[in-house]
Design an enzyme around this catalytic site. Structure first.
Site, mmCIF file in Angstrom:
data_model
loop_
_atom_site.group_PDB
_atom_site.id
_atom_site.type_symbol
_atom_site.label_atom_id
_atom_site.label_comp_id
_atom_site.label_asym_id
_atom_site.label_seq_id
_atom_site.Cartn_x
_atom_site.Cartn_y
_atom_site.Cartn_z
ATOM 1 C CB CYS A 33 60.392 30.634 66.693
ATOM 2 S SG CYS A 33 60.958 29.518 67.975
ATOM 3 C CB CYS A 103 59.439 30.577 74.849
ATOM 4 S SG CYS A 103 58.834 31.688 73.562
HETATM 5 FE FE1 FES Z 1 60.555 30.538 69.847
HETATM 6 FE FE2 FES Z 1 60.614 32.015 71.972
HETATM 7 S S1 FES Z 1 60.018 32.648 69.988
HETATM 8 S S2 FES Z 1 61.320 30.004 71.763
#
Ligand code: FES
Length: 140
Positions: A33, A103
């Site tokens: 991400c 996360c």
């Molecule tokens: Fe990667 Fe939240 S989307 S840390």
């Protein structure tokens, strides 16, 4: 989708910022991400976390989990801080949607990385602490 606590910690993050000359600092990212979290620890001579700050370049859940994780480790001993898992952080936030669980892992890993840095700098061993990962993506 998000609990009130998540929204509160996202909109009013606790302990955001940095510590000059920290006892330990840890940075962990997730290549998938692209989010990055950094934790700074100020630890006293009795191995108690006197202060903690974070900087997070990431999604709202990453900001909220960093904020909650710093609240959970503040005032704790390094051994107690090691036991603050991503599950504990999620519970304290009244949960996260499944796609956002990673996360909270970033928060757990960056605290471990900062503890590792502290242990390395001081030549001590913290039982159960493993070398930090730079990227948590492979674990998912
Ligand atoms: Fe990667 Fe939240 S989307 S840390």
């Amino acid at each position: 989708m998000y609990s009130e606590k998540v929204m509160d910690h996202f909109q009013h993050p606790r302990n955001m910022g940095e510590i000059e000359n920290p006892s330990g600092v840890g940075t962990v990212g997730n290549a998938k991400c692209g989010d990055i979290m950094r934790i700074y620890l100020d630890i006293d001579e009795n191995q108690i976390i006197r202060d903690v700050k974070f900087k997070t370049f990431g999604c709202g859940a990453a900001v909220a989990t960093s904020s909650m994780a710093t609240e959970l480790v503040k005032g704790k001993s390094v051994n107690e801080a090691l036991k603050v898992t991503n599950k504990a952080v999620m519970e304290a936030l009244d949960g996260l949607p499944p796609v956002k669980v990673h996360c909270s892992l970033l928060a757990e890993e960056s605290i471990h990385a900062a503890l590792w840095d502290y242990a390395q700098k001081n030549g001590i061993q913290i039982e159960g602490l493993k070398p930090p990962k730079k990227d948590i993506h492979e674990d998912e």
